[in-house]
Scaffold this motif. Sequence first.
Motif, PDB file in Angstrom:
ATOM      1  N   PHE A  42       0.803  -1.261  -0.033  1.00 19.33           N
ATOM      2  CA  PHE A  42      -0.109  -0.008  -0.079  1.00 19.33           C
ATOM      3  C   PHE A  42       0.752   1.110  -0.183  1.00 19.33           C
ATOM      4  CE2 PHE A  42       0.347  -2.141   4.248  1.00 19.33           C
ATOM      5  CZ  PHE A  42       1.127  -0.905   4.924  1.00 19.33           C
ATOM      6  N   GLU A  43       0.385   2.207  -0.422  1.00 24.03           N
ATOM      7  CA  GLU A  43       1.119   3.562  -0.626  1.00 24.03           C
ATOM      8  C   GLU A  43       1.518   4.362   0.707  1.00 24.03           C
ATOM      9  OE1 GLU A  43       2.532   4.845  -3.283  1.00 24.03           O
ATOM     10  OE2 GLU A  43       1.812   2.934  -4.229  1.00 24.03           O
ATOM     11  N   SER A  44       2.347   5.016   0.503  1.00 22.23           N
ATOM     12  CA  SER A  44       2.764   5.794   1.762  1.00 22.23           C
ATOM     13  C   SER A  44       2.246   6.913   1.887  1.00 22.23           C
ATOM     14  CB  SER A  44       4.271   6.481   1.574  1.00 22.23           C
ATOM     15  OG  SER A  44       4.909   7.388   2.650  1.00 22.23           O
ATOM     16  N   ASP A  45       1.931   7.684   3.145  1.00 24.29           N
ATOM     17  CA  ASP A  45       1.126   8.831   3.183  1.00 24.29           C
ATOM     18  C   ASP A  45       1.353   9.801   2.203  1.00 24.29           C
ATOM     19  OD1 ASP A  45      -0.258  10.882   4.210  1.00 24.29           O
ATOM     20  OD2 ASP A  45       0.335  11.093   6.399  1.00 24.29           O
ATOM     21  N   LYS A  46       0.109  10.166   1.709  1.00 24.74           N
ATOM     22  CA  LYS A  46       0.210  11.054   0.380  1.00 24.74           C
ATOM     23  C   LYS A  46       0.514  12.517   0.926  1.00 24.74           C
ATOM     24  CE  LYS A  46      -3.828   9.460  -2.370  1.00 24.74           C
ATOM     25  NZ  LYS A  46      -5.208   9.594  -2.655  1.00 24.74           N
ATOM     26  N   LYS A  47       0.650  12.671   2.099  1.00 25.10           N
ATOM     27  CA  LYS A  47       1.230  14.075   2.878  1.00 25.10           C
ATOM     28  C   LYS A  47       2.792  13.889   2.719  1.00 25.10           C
ATOM     29  CE  LYS A  47      -2.600  14.980   6.109  1.00 25.10           C
ATOM     30  NZ  LYS A  47      -2.673  14.977   7.620  1.00 25.10           N
ATOM     31  N   PRO A 222      22.387   3.257  29.716  1.00 27.21           N
ATOM     32  CA  PRO A 222      23.455   4.155  29.555  1.00 27.21           C
ATOM     33  C   PRO A 222      24.903   3.533  29.111  1.00 27.21           C
ATOM     34  CG  PRO A 222      22.369   5.114  31.290  1.00 27.21           C
ATOM     35  CD  PRO A 222      21.646   3.802  31.120  1.00 27.21           C
ATOM     36  N   ALA A 223      25.026   2.179  30.019  1.00 26.33           N
ATOM     37  CA  ALA A 223      26.500   1.618  29.702  1.00 26.33           C
ATOM     38  C   ALA A 223      26.219   0.807  28.276  1.00 26.33           C
ATOM     39  CB  ALA A 223      26.689   0.536  30.823  1.00 26.33           C
ATOM     40  N   LEU A 224      25.183   0.624  27.651  1.00 23.46           N
ATOM     41  CA  LEU A 224      25.072   0.224  26.438  1.00 23.46           C
ATOM     42  C   LEU A 224      25.209   1.327  25.436  1.00 23.46           C
ATOM     43  CD1 LEU A 224      22.252  -2.302  26.431  1.00 23.46           C
ATOM     44  CD2 LEU A 224      24.618  -2.558  26.395  1.00 23.46           C
ATOM     45  N   ALA A 225      24.631   2.386  25.756  1.00 25.49           N
ATOM     46  CA  ALA A 225      24.394   3.637  24.716  1.00 25.49           C
ATOM     47  C   ALA A 225      25.926   4.201  24.488  1.00 25.49           C
ATOM     48  CB  ALA A 225      23.446   4.854  25.417  1.00 25.49           C
ATOM     49  N   GLU A 226      26.841   4.018  25.429  1.00 25.61           N
ATOM     50  CA  GLU A 226      28.076   4.759  25.274  1.00 25.61           C
ATOM     51  C   GLU A 226      28.972   3.768  24.185  1.00 25.61           C
ATOM     52  OE1 GLU A 226      29.818   4.744  29.272  1.00 25.61           O
ATOM     53  OE2 GLU A 226      30.287   2.485  29.129  1.00 25.61           O
ATOM     54  N   ARG A 227      28.499   2.580  24.053  1.00 23.54           N
ATOM     55  CA  ARG A 227      29.236   1.787  23.176  1.00 23.54           C
ATOM     56  C   ARG A 227      28.501   1.413  22.067  1.00 23.54           C
ATOM     57  NH1 ARG A 227      31.652  -2.119  26.189  1.00 23.54           N
ATOM     58  NH2 ARG A 227      30.920  -0.810  27.903  1.00 23.54           N
ATOM     59  N   THR A 228      27.159   2.108  21.673  1.00 28.32           N
ATOM     60  CA  THR A 228      26.482   1.325  20.761  1.00 28.32           C
ATOM     61  C   THR A 228      26.035   2.248  19.444  1.00 28.32           C
ATOM     62  OG1 THR A 228      25.360   0.353  22.279  1.00 28.32           O
ATOM     63  CG2 THR A 228      23.880   0.576  20.428  1.00 28.32           C
ATOM     64  N   PHE A 229      26.245   1.441  18.251  1.00 30.66           N
ATOM     65  CA  PHE A 229      25.568   2.287  17.008  1.00 30.66           C
ATOM     66  C   PHE A 229      24.092   1.773  16.755  1.00 30.66           C
ATOM     67  CE2 PHE A 229      30.136   1.552  16.062  1.00 30.66           C
ATOM     68  CZ  PHE A 229      30.474   2.683  15.388  1.00 30.66           C
ATOM     69  N   ILE A 230      23.158   2.614  16.931  1.00 34.16           N
ATOM     70  CA  ILE A 230      21.801   2.326  16.847  1.00 34.16           C
ATOM     71  C   ILE A 230      21.302   2.639  15.310  1.00 34.16           C
ATOM     72  CG2 ILE A 230      19.607   2.956  17.438  1.00 34.16           C
ATOM     73  CD1 ILE A 230      20.346   3.660  20.193  1.00 34.16           C
ATOM     74  N   ILE A 231      20.654   1.707  14.521  1.00 37.83           N
ATOM     75  CA  ILE A 231      20.320   1.757  13.252  1.00 37.83           C
ATOM     76  C   ILE A 231      18.922   1.704  13.041  1.00 37.83           C
ATOM     77  CG2 ILE A 231      20.623   0.505  11.165  1.00 37.83           C
ATOM     78  CD1 ILE A 231      23.195   1.654  12.064  1.00 37.83           C
ATOM     79  N   ALA A 232      18.481   3.006  12.183  1.00 36.09           N
ATOM     80  CA  ALA A 232      16.880   2.819  12.022  1.00 36.09           C
ATOM     81  C   ALA A 232      16.510   3.009  10.633  1.00 36.09           C
ATOM     82  CB  ALA A 232      16.426   4.077  12.896  1.00 36.09           C
ATOM     83  N   SER A 233      15.266   3.026  10.385  1.00 37.11           N
ATOM     84  CA  SER A 233      15.019   3.046   9.090  1.00 37.11           C
ATOM     85  C   SER A 233      13.541   3.666   8.874  1.00 37.11           C
ATOM     86  CB  SER A 233      14.477   1.470   8.390  1.00 37.11           C
ATOM     87  OG  SER A 233      13.977   1.665   7.238  1.00 37.11           O
ATOM     88  N   PHE A 234      13.651   4.801   7.925  1.00 40.46           N
ATOM     89  CA  PHE A 234      12.484   5.462   7.579  1.00 40.46           C
ATOM     90  C   PHE A 234      11.656   4.659   6.501  1.00 40.46           C
ATOM     91  CE2 PHE A 234      14.998   9.399   8.538  1.00 40.46           C
ATOM     92  CZ  PHE A 234      14.304   9.785   9.355  1.00 40.46           C
ATOM     93  N   GLY A 235      12.269   3.827   5.841  1.00 42.63           N
ATOM     94  CA  GLY A 235      11.590   2.975   4.769  1.00 42.63           C
ATOM     95  C   GLY A 235      10.647   2.062   5.402  1.00 42.63           C
ATOM     96  N   LYS A 236      11.017   1.268   6.687  1.00 42.87           N
ATOM     97  CA  LYS A 236      10.369   0.354   7.258  1.00 42.87           C
ATOM     98  C   LYS A 236       9.129   1.264   8.013  1.00 42.87           C
ATOM     99  CE  LYS A 236      12.912  -3.187   6.294  1.00 42.87           C
ATOM    100  NZ  LYS A 236      12.290  -4.255   5.515  1.00 42.87           N
ATOM    101  N   THR A 237       9.549   2.403   8.548  1.00 39.79           N
ATOM    102  CA  THR A 237       8.597   3.178   9.349  1.00 39.79           C
ATOM    103  C   THR A 237       7.392   3.698   8.320  1.00 39.79           C
ATOM    104  OG1 THR A 237      10.389   3.474  10.811  1.00 39.79           O
ATOM    105  CG2 THR A 237       8.442   5.204  10.917  1.00 39.79           C
ATOM    106  N   PHE A 238       7.738   4.288   7.375  1.00 36.98           N
ATOM    107  CA  PHE A 238       6.815   5.061   6.556  1.00 36.98           C
ATOM    108  C   PHE A 238       6.380   4.555   5.337  1.00 36.98           C
ATOM    109  CE2 PHE A 238       8.865   8.689   9.287  1.00 36.98           C
ATOM    110  CZ  PHE A 238       7.879   8.808  10.091  1.00 36.98           C
ATOM    111  N   HIS A 239       6.403   3.162   5.241  1.00 38.01           N
ATOM    112  CA  HIS A 239       5.730   2.352   4.247  1.00 38.01           C
ATOM    113  C   HIS A 239       6.489   2.784   2.811  1.00 38.01           C
ATOM    114  CE1 HIS A 239       3.136   1.992   7.459  1.00 38.01           C
ATOM    115  NE2 HIS A 239       2.353   3.257   7.209  1.00 38.01           N
ATOM    116  N   ASN A 240       7.936   3.025   2.821  1.00 38.53           N
ATOM    117  CA  ASN A 240       8.339   3.495   1.520  1.00 38.53           C
ATOM    118  C   ASN A 240       9.909   2.970   1.293  1.00 38.53           C
ATOM    119  OD1 ASN A 240       9.717   5.236   3.122  1.00 38.53           O
ATOM    120  ND2 ASN A 240       8.166   6.803   2.866  1.00 38.53           N
ATOM    121  N   THR A 241       9.947   1.307   1.311  1.00 42.68           N
ATOM    122  CA  THR A 241      11.130   0.857   1.400  1.00 42.68           C
ATOM    123  C   THR A 241      12.002   1.062   0.246  1.00 42.68           C
ATOM    124  OG1 THR A 241      10.178  -1.043   0.426  1.00 42.68           O
ATOM    125  CG2 THR A 241      10.351  -1.186   2.841  1.00 42.68           C
ATOM    126  N   GLY A 242      11.510   1.550  -0.772  1.00 42.92           N
ATOM    127  CA  GLY A 242      12.217   1.867  -1.969  1.00 42.92           C
ATOM    128  C   GLY A 242      12.979   3.071  -1.961  1.00 42.92           C
TER     129      GLY A 242
END
Length: 385
Positions: A42-47, A222-242
Amino acid sequence: MSTYNSHFQSKLPNVPTSIFAIMSGLATEHNALNLSQGFPNFESDKKLIELVNKAMLSGNNQYAPMPGIFDLRKAIAEKMELLYDVCYNPDSEITVTAGATQAIFTVIAATVSKDDEVIIFKPAYDCYEPTIELFGGKTISVQLNPEDFKIDWEAIKCLITDKTKMIIINTPHNPSGRILSKKDMLKLEDLLRNTNIMLLSDEVYEHIIFDGEKHQSAALFPALAERTFIIASFGKTFHNTGWKMGYCIAPKELMAEFRKVHQFNVFSVNHPTQVALAEYLKTPSNYLVLGSFYQQKRDLFLNLIKDSRFEFLPSKGTYFQLLNFKNITKESDYAFAIRLTKEQKIAGIPISVFNNENYDTKVLRFCFAKTEETLERAAEILNKI
């Protein structure tokens, strides 16, 4: 006459074509419902689409700054503060990437050297291990129990050596749909305390969690955050993986190393889309509603197939559902997935390809990020098997 010898030694001699490419190709060839690859139909938000168009028409069509436009990095920082009450500096601790996979690749490229050991948990997303291998590292893969996919942290402690460079976690977990609890994260935090081991936390489905559970981001510890790379995705979040848009968050010192590689890998990513996302993130409801949105789809799908011969535990996060077919056939999951696609016209993913030594637990993964009509058609097929 050419003297070039093309028979060079491959850096990834054992890496086959991605199962996602294979199953999606078969689905197209046989006109099957494609519930294999993880993308919405299905399509991403038209906005959001209108905001991208507006950004293009406004002239944002040349290179963006290497780490991403500041407004988007600021919006990401504000989202992290809203959700997790943590502060990341948009100048030095956030980088916009060409999707989550590029971010994961860049983290590993920037940190893993020859003979370094990286612990991963299987079934695992298929980009982790080849990238570790590409840069000379050694994957220490831990096969999770297929009944509950829980991690035995005491067993992990025994795997840590002086060569352990990194641990990779994924929560919510693709393909199982399981989530790491606060207790899990506290155990991991305690495990890594007083070590130099880094953490790569793949959190691309952070907003897609069900049944009142909360996402336990590495940023919360905190003891994790100081050594962590956090990876996130707008494609997964907003229905536009392409669109291939994601980001990486890390402490300043780690992010500096990340950007050294990022600048020579992609340099910068799609400019007008960044402008649009910066504006779109100003409305938190655009991502806060995703849990209930996808839970409705999960519940619909599972209710429709509750009388089928497949067995399942409801997914706790992501937009994937595992179905066990042990009561249907003794075929391998790979063979069954191929046959379903060709004969029954529905495509799923065999889980064995993500396991150690292709461990076959008679389970297929189906994506329910689909329209109600598609899910109803899928259920009709599955109920007849």
